[in-house]
Design a protein around this motif. Structure first.
Motif, PDB file in Angstrom:
ATOM      1  N   CYS A 179       0.850  -1.187   0.000  1.00  0.00           N
ATOM      2  CA  CYS A 179       0.000   0.000   0.000  1.00  0.00           C
ATOM      3  C   CYS A 179       0.887   1.238   0.000  1.00  0.00           C
ATOM      4  CB  CYS A 179      -0.892  -0.017   1.232  1.00  0.00           C
ATOM      5  SG  CYS A 179      -1.893   1.448   1.428  1.00  0.00           S
ATOM      6  N   ASN A 212      -6.327  -1.617  -4.082  1.00  0.00           N
ATOM      7  CA  ASN A 212      -7.168  -1.087  -5.153  1.00  0.00           C
ATOM      8  C   ASN A 212      -6.477   0.131  -5.736  1.00  0.00           C
ATOM      9  OD1 ASN A 212      -9.550  -2.771  -4.719  1.00  0.00           O
ATOM     10  ND2 ASN A 212      -9.603  -1.726  -2.737  1.00  0.00           N
ATOM     11  N   GLU A 213      -6.606   0.300  -7.038  1.00  0.00           N
ATOM     12  CA  GLU A 213      -6.063   1.500  -7.678  1.00  0.00           C
ATOM     13  C   GLU A 213      -7.172   2.546  -7.707  1.00  0.00           C
ATOM     14  OE1 GLU A 213      -3.829   2.586 -11.784  1.00  0.00           O
ATOM     15  OE2 GLU A 213      -3.173   0.878 -10.603  1.00  0.00           O
ATOM     16  N   VAL A 214      -6.964   3.629  -6.968  1.00  0.00           N
ATOM     17  CA  VAL A 214      -7.987   4.668  -6.848  1.00  0.00           C
ATOM     18  C   VAL A 214      -7.402   6.017  -7.256  1.00  0.00           C
ATOM     19  CG1 VAL A 214      -9.257   3.500  -5.018  1.00  0.00           C
ATOM     20  CG2 VAL A 214      -7.445   5.099  -4.426  1.00  0.00           C
ATOM     21  N   THR A 215      -8.277   6.923  -7.636  1.00  0.00           N
ATOM     22  CA  THR A 215      -7.889   8.287  -7.948  1.00  0.00           C
ATOM     23  C   THR A 215      -8.414   9.180  -6.842  1.00  0.00           C
ATOM     24  OG1 THR A 215      -8.041   7.785 -10.299  1.00  0.00           O
ATOM     25  CG2 THR A 215      -8.010  10.101  -9.681  1.00  0.00           C
ATOM     26  N   LEU A 216      -7.490   9.841  -6.136  1.00  0.00           N
ATOM     27  CA  LEU A 216      -7.858  10.717  -5.030  1.00  0.00           C
ATOM     28  C   LEU A 216      -7.579  12.166  -5.413  1.00  0.00           C
ATOM     29  CD1 LEU A 216      -6.347   8.653  -2.096  1.00  0.00           C
ATOM     30  CD2 LEU A 216      -8.739   8.820  -2.744  1.00  0.00           C
ATOM     31  N   ALA A 227      -7.841  -1.170   1.077  1.00  0.00           N
ATOM     32  CA  ALA A 227      -9.214  -0.768   1.392  1.00  0.00           C
ATOM     33  C   ALA A 227      -9.262  -0.078   2.754  1.00  0.00           C
ATOM     34  CB  ALA A 227     -10.129  -1.977   1.365  1.00  0.00           C
ATOM     35  N   ARG A 266      -2.199   3.297  -5.497  1.00  0.00           N
ATOM     36  CA  ARG A 266      -2.563   1.899  -5.247  1.00  0.00           C
ATOM     37  C   ARG A 266      -2.562   1.703  -3.735  1.00  0.00           C
ATOM     38  NH1 ARG A 266       0.225  -3.594  -6.844  1.00  0.00           N
ATOM     39  NH2 ARG A 266      -1.631  -4.824  -7.194  1.00  0.00           N
ATOM     40  N   ASP A 307     -10.960   8.736   3.975  1.00  0.00           N
ATOM     41  CA  ASP A 307     -12.300   9.309   4.110  1.00  0.00           C
ATOM     42  C   ASP A 307     -12.529   9.829   5.528  1.00  0.00           C
ATOM     43  OD1 ASP A 307     -12.967   8.823   1.502  1.00  0.00           O
ATOM     44  OD2 ASP A 307     -13.973   6.909   1.925  1.00  0.00           O
ATOM     45  N   LEU A 328      -8.140   3.474   2.355  1.00  0.00           N
ATOM     46  CA  LEU A 328      -9.174   4.285   1.719  1.00  0.00           C
ATOM     47  C   LEU A 328     -10.196   4.756   2.749  1.00  0.00           C
ATOM     48  CD1 LEU A 328     -10.254   5.442  -0.900  1.00  0.00           C
ATOM     49  CD2 LEU A 328     -11.447   3.303  -1.277  1.00  0.00           C
ATOM     50  N   LYS A 349      -3.390   9.201  -8.877  1.00  0.00           N
ATOM     51  CA  LYS A 349      -3.716   7.785  -8.947  1.00  0.00           C
ATOM     52  C   LYS A 349      -2.778   7.042  -7.991  1.00  0.00           C
ATOM     53  CE  LYS A 349      -5.564   5.703 -12.802  1.00  0.00           C
ATOM     54  NZ  LYS A 349      -5.512   5.247 -14.188  1.00  0.00           N
ATOM     55  N   SER A 390      -5.829  15.598  -9.230  1.00  0.00           N
ATOM     56  CA  SER A 390      -6.105  14.234  -8.806  1.00  0.00           C
ATOM     57  C   SER A 390      -4.851  13.380  -8.974  1.00  0.00           C
ATOM     58  CB  SER A 390      -7.265  13.640  -9.608  1.00  0.00           C
ATOM     59  OG  SER A 390      -6.947  13.625 -10.971  1.00  0.00           O
TER      60      SER A 390
END
Length: 95
Positions: free
Chosen positions: A5, A34-38, A53, A50, A60, A56, A48, A46
């Motif tokens: 991570c 997970n590959e997410v865009t923050l 969960a 990896r 938040d 993530l 990208k 933004s």
């Protein structure tokens, strides 16, 4: 690509698979990546990443990427996340 991570530094762990006959075999527990865009509020950009969960949910909880990186320890972050953290700190200092 390594299974680590980018925000928390979580990586694979090892343990045993135990059968019904109580035979023990070595196995790996992989993190849920997970590959997410923050989105960064300070930079208006933004990124990208990896991340796991659990990371993530932490992002938040702390109010977004800027809030998470402000409180994160530098030794846990990847080089990419460390660059983002420094850019955000620079932008917040200028504002």
């Amino acid at each position: 690509m390594s299974r680590v991570c980018e925000l928390t530094g979580k990586g694979p762990m090892s343990g045993n698979t135990i059968s019904h006959a109580n035979n023990k075999t070595r196995r790996r527990f992989l993190p849920n990546l997970n590959e997410v865009t923050l989105m960064s509020d300070a930079l208006g950009q933004s990124f990208k990443l990896r991340i796991s969960a659990a990371a993530l949910r932490s992002v938040d909880h702390r109010g977004g990427l800027d809030g998470y990186l402000a409180k994160a320890k530098d030794d846990e972050l990847s080089s990419n996340a460390l660059k983002i953290k420094k850019e955000i700190a620079k932008a917040q200092a200028a504002a």
